[in-house]
Design an enzyme around this catalytic site. Structure first.
Site, PDB file in Angstrom:
ATOM      1  N   SER A 154       0.873  -1.183   0.000  1.00  0.00           N
ATOM      2  CA  SER A 154       0.000   0.000   0.000  1.00  0.00           C
ATOM      3  C   SER A 154       0.903   1.222   0.000  1.00  0.00           C
ATOM      4  CB  SER A 154      -0.940  -0.009   1.205  1.00  0.00           C
ATOM      5  OG  SER A 154      -0.233  -0.252   2.402  1.00  0.00           O
ATOM      6  N   GLU A 191       1.295   5.470   0.747  1.00  0.00           N
ATOM      7  CA  GLU A 191       0.750   6.632   1.463  1.00  0.00           C
ATOM      8  C   GLU A 191       1.154   7.948   0.781  1.00  0.00           C
ATOM      9  OE1 GLU A 191       0.802   6.432   5.757  1.00  0.00           O
ATOM     10  OE2 GLU A 191       1.494   8.520   5.853  1.00  0.00           O
ATOM     11  N   ASP A 235      -0.954  14.477  15.938  1.00  0.00           N
ATOM     12  CA  ASP A 235      -0.012  15.171  16.813  1.00  0.00           C
ATOM     13  C   ASP A 235      -0.406  16.626  16.945  1.00  0.00           C
ATOM     14  OD1 ASP A 235       1.903  13.228  17.575  1.00  0.00           O
ATOM     15  OD2 ASP A 235       2.625  13.220  15.511  1.00  0.00           O
ATOM     16  N   PHE A 295      12.575  13.919  10.420  1.00  0.00           N
ATOM     17  CA  PHE A 295      11.378  13.108  10.665  1.00  0.00           C
ATOM     18  C   PHE A 295      11.641  12.098  11.783  1.00  0.00           C
ATOM     19  CE2 PHE A 295       9.520  13.332   6.078  1.00  0.00           C
ATOM     20  CZ  PHE A 295       9.141  14.637   6.319  1.00  0.00           C
ATOM     21  N   HIS A 336       3.772  -1.219   3.760  1.00  0.00           N
ATOM     22  CA  HIS A 336       3.094   0.064   3.535  1.00  0.00           C
ATOM     23  C   HIS A 336       4.189   1.114   3.313  1.00  0.00           C
ATOM     24  CE1 HIS A 336      -0.045   3.158   4.068  1.00  0.00           C
ATOM     25  NE2 HIS A 336       0.859   3.833   4.769  1.00  0.00           N
TER      26      HIS A 336
HETATM   27  P1  FAD Z   1      -2.612   6.633  20.161  1.00  0.00           P
HETATM   28  O1  FAD Z   1      -2.808   5.215  19.843  1.00  0.00           O
HETATM   29  O2  FAD Z   1      -3.751   7.388  20.755  1.00  0.00           O
HETATM   30  O3  FAD Z   1      -1.344   6.735  21.121  1.00  0.00           O
HETATM   31  C1  FAD Z   1      -0.770   8.004  21.439  1.00  0.00           C
HETATM   32  C2  FAD Z   1       0.028   7.917  22.737  1.00  0.00           C
HETATM   33  O4  FAD Z   1      -0.858   7.811  23.855  1.00  0.00           O
HETATM   34  C3  FAD Z   1       0.963   6.715  22.845  1.00  0.00           C
HETATM   35  O5  FAD Z   1       2.106   7.131  23.558  1.00  0.00           O
HETATM   36  C4  FAD Z   1       0.168   5.691  23.647  1.00  0.00           C
HETATM   37  O6  FAD Z   1       1.012   4.830  24.394  1.00  0.00           O
HETATM   38  C5  FAD Z   1      -0.688   6.564  24.533  1.00  0.00           C
HETATM   39  N1  FAD Z   1      -2.044   6.059  24.710  1.00  0.00           N
HETATM   40  C6  FAD Z   1      -2.819   5.460  23.777  1.00  0.00           C
HETATM   41  N2  FAD Z   1      -4.034   5.181  24.271  1.00  0.00           N
HETATM   42  C7  FAD Z   1      -4.043   5.607  25.549  1.00  0.00           C
HETATM   43  C8  FAD Z   1      -5.019   5.610  26.577  1.00  0.00           C
HETATM   44  N3  FAD Z   1      -6.257   5.114  26.371  1.00  0.00           N
HETATM   45  N4  FAD Z   1      -4.677   6.159  27.785  1.00  0.00           N
HETATM   46  C9  FAD Z   1      -3.443   6.656  27.998  1.00  0.00           C
HETATM   47  N5  FAD Z   1      -2.456   6.673  27.049  1.00  0.00           N
HETATM   48  C10 FAD Z   1      -2.769   6.162  25.847  1.00  0.00           C
HETATM   49  N6  FAD Z   1      -0.426  11.918  12.151  1.00  0.00           N
HETATM   50  C11 FAD Z   1      -1.266  12.855  11.621  1.00  0.00           C
HETATM   51  O7  FAD Z   1      -1.426  13.929  12.203  1.00  0.00           O
HETATM   52  N7  FAD Z   1      -1.923  12.625  10.436  1.00  0.00           N
HETATM   53  C12 FAD Z   1      -1.802  11.468   9.756  1.00  0.00           C
HETATM   54  O8  FAD Z   1      -2.412  11.291   8.683  1.00  0.00           O
HETATM   55  C13 FAD Z   1      -0.942  10.454  10.293  1.00  0.00           C
HETATM   56  N8  FAD Z   1      -0.790   9.249   9.680  1.00  0.00           N
HETATM   57  C14 FAD Z   1      -0.046   8.252  10.285  1.00  0.00           C
HETATM   58  C15 FAD Z   1      -0.002   6.986   9.698  1.00  0.00           C
HETATM   59  C16 FAD Z   1       0.721   5.952  10.306  1.00  0.00           C
HETATM   60  C17 FAD Z   1       0.723   4.577   9.661  1.00  0.00           C
HETATM   61  C18 FAD Z   1       1.446   6.205  11.498  1.00  0.00           C
HETATM   62  C19 FAD Z   1       2.272   5.119  12.146  1.00  0.00           C
HETATM   63  C20 FAD Z   1       1.417   7.467  12.077  1.00  0.00           C
HETATM   64  C21 FAD Z   1       0.666   8.497  11.492  1.00  0.00           C
HETATM   65  N9  FAD Z   1       0.552   9.771  12.079  1.00  0.00           N
HETATM   66  C22 FAD Z   1      -0.266  10.734  11.522  1.00  0.00           C
HETATM   67  C23 FAD Z   1       1.282  10.078  13.310  1.00  0.00           C
HETATM   68  C24 FAD Z   1       0.420   9.793  14.567  1.00  0.00           C
HETATM   69  O9  FAD Z   1      -0.737  10.581  14.558  1.00  0.00           O
HETATM   70  C25 FAD Z   1       1.294  10.110  15.784  1.00  0.00           C
HETATM   71  O10 FAD Z   1       2.298   9.136  15.910  1.00  0.00           O
HETATM   72  C26 FAD Z   1       0.528  10.306  17.087  1.00  0.00           C
HETATM   73  O11 FAD Z   1       1.433  10.873  18.030  1.00  0.00           O
HETATM   74  C27 FAD Z   1      -0.016   9.024  17.686  1.00  0.00           C
HETATM   75  O12 FAD Z   1      -1.099   8.578  16.994  1.00  0.00           O
HETATM   76  P2  FAD Z   1      -1.778   7.160  17.377  1.00  0.00           P
HETATM   77  O13 FAD Z   1      -3.003   7.053  16.588  1.00  0.00           O
HETATM   78  O14 FAD Z   1      -0.792   6.091  17.298  1.00  0.00           O
HETATM   79  O15 FAD Z   1      -2.135   7.495  18.912  1.00  0.00           O
END
Ligand code: FAD
Length: 278
Positions: A7, A9, A100, A208, A258
């Site tokens: 895939s 991105e 973020d 990055f 990916h």
């Molecule tokens: P989460 O899963 O919510 O985790 C974030 C942090 O909080 C982690 O440290 C975790 O340990 C902690 N955490 C998780 N759940 C809980 C909970 N319930 N209670 C307490 N702590 C918790 N960013 C963008 O802005 N736009 C994008 O389009 C984008 N695409 C991405 C695509 C991929 C494949 C990846 C790997 C990253 C991408 N990112 C993107 C970056 C991503 O948004 C950041 O890494 C962000 O900081 C974490 O997102 P997450 O969804 O993994 O967060």
């Protein structure tokens, strides 16, 4: 290697020139018959329109596409509206993320704090309509409390309703295999696809990697630094290193790859060509 397991991105282009260039890029990468293309979403909805437009262009071309959606700065209402729009258009896959804050601070304004809450919301609102991807961190998310807590949060997020996961990029394959094994031991029921970052520009990669917590192993960093402005050497070395990484991952059982294309057809196309030729 089965080429259908890849895939690609993209990020939404900011200018008409960027949009035009991306049309050529996706036509080239479309020849590789990817499982889907994904399009990133800027925190706080900063690329809302750009993401939507890019997704719809891909969709109109008949290409399978997965918009990214994120929590930061979004409300239940705005996510619901987006889901309704994607669903009405016939989009069937999403990448659900926290996103973020611009400052890099944890948490953020909006109705969802973490991606697991967003996944739960998408499931409640739309049932099984969407195939949901979530993000995983083989080298641990930079803001996590600990590797063990991050892993547990990842599995919690998957169990909230994800169908598969894509990892942050990395250059240490052992970190990926360990992450997959540890997640499985906690009952993670979905495939975890490694994210692959082609190497084309050392300064950009270093920036990055510092921001997202991906380690560039010393031997790779030193070699890239030593090439200075010699782009051809960086490109050739980068292709070899990432090809070997992909081969180790695929040989070790990774369910797909990916690619973070950075909106460039090459070197992703060249890496896929090399992998298919094995
Ligand atoms: P989460 O899963 O919510 O985790 C974030 C942090 O909080 C982690 O440290 C975790 O340990 C902690 N955490 C998780 N759940 C809980 C909970 N319930 N209670 C307490 N702590 C918790 N960013 C963008 O802005 N736009 C994008 O389009 C984008 N695409 C991405 C695509 C991929 C494949 C990846 C790997 C990253 C991408 N990112 C993107 C970056 C991503 O948004 C950041 O890494 C962000 O900081 C974490 O997102 P997450 O969804 O993994 O967060």
């Amino acid at each position: 290697m089965k080429i259908s397991n890849v895939s690609f991105e993209f990020f939404p282009p900011k200018t008409p020139e960027g949009a035009e260039k991306l049309r050529g890029v996706r036509a080239r990468l479309g020849e590789l018959d990817p499982e889907f293309f994904s399009v990133t979403f800027g925190a706080g909805g900063s690329t809302k329109e750009g993401t939507w437009n890019t997704v719809m262009e891909l969709h109109a071309e008949g290409r399978p596409v997965a918009p990214h959606i994120s929590c930061i700065g979004t409300t239940r209402g705005s996510v619901s509206e987006l889901l309704t729009g994607y669903r009405a258009a016939g989009i069937r896959r999403l990448v659900a993320l926290r996103g973020d804050m611009p400052s890099g601070a944890a948490g953020g304004a909006g109705d969802f704090r973490y991606a697991n809450e967003l996944v739960e919301f998408v499931r409640t609102e739309t049932g099984d309509w969407f195939h949901i991807e979530v993000a995983g961190y083989p080298e641990t998310h930079p803001q996590s409390r600990s590797p063990a807590d991050d892993l547990a949060r990842f599995v919690q997020k998957v169990k909230a309703g994800a169908d598969s996961a894509i990892t942050q990029y990395f250059f240490n394959p052992d970190a990926y295999f360990r992450f997959v094994d540890d997640a499985a031991a906690l009952g993670c029921p979905v495939p975890i696809v490694p994210g692959i970052m082609p190497i084309t520009n050392f300064m950009q990669l270093a920036r990055f990697s510092d921001a997202c917590g991906a380690e560039i192993p010393r031997w790779i960093r030193r070699r890239l630094e030593s090439f200075g402005d010699d782009r051809e050497s960086i490109r050739a070395f980068g292709l070899d290193v990432v090809q070997q990484l992909c081969e180790r991952l695929v040989d070790g059982g990774a369910p797909g790859l990916h690619f973070y294309t950075m909106n460039q057809a090459e070197p992703t196309a060249e890496l896929c060509r090399r992998l298919a030729a094995r």
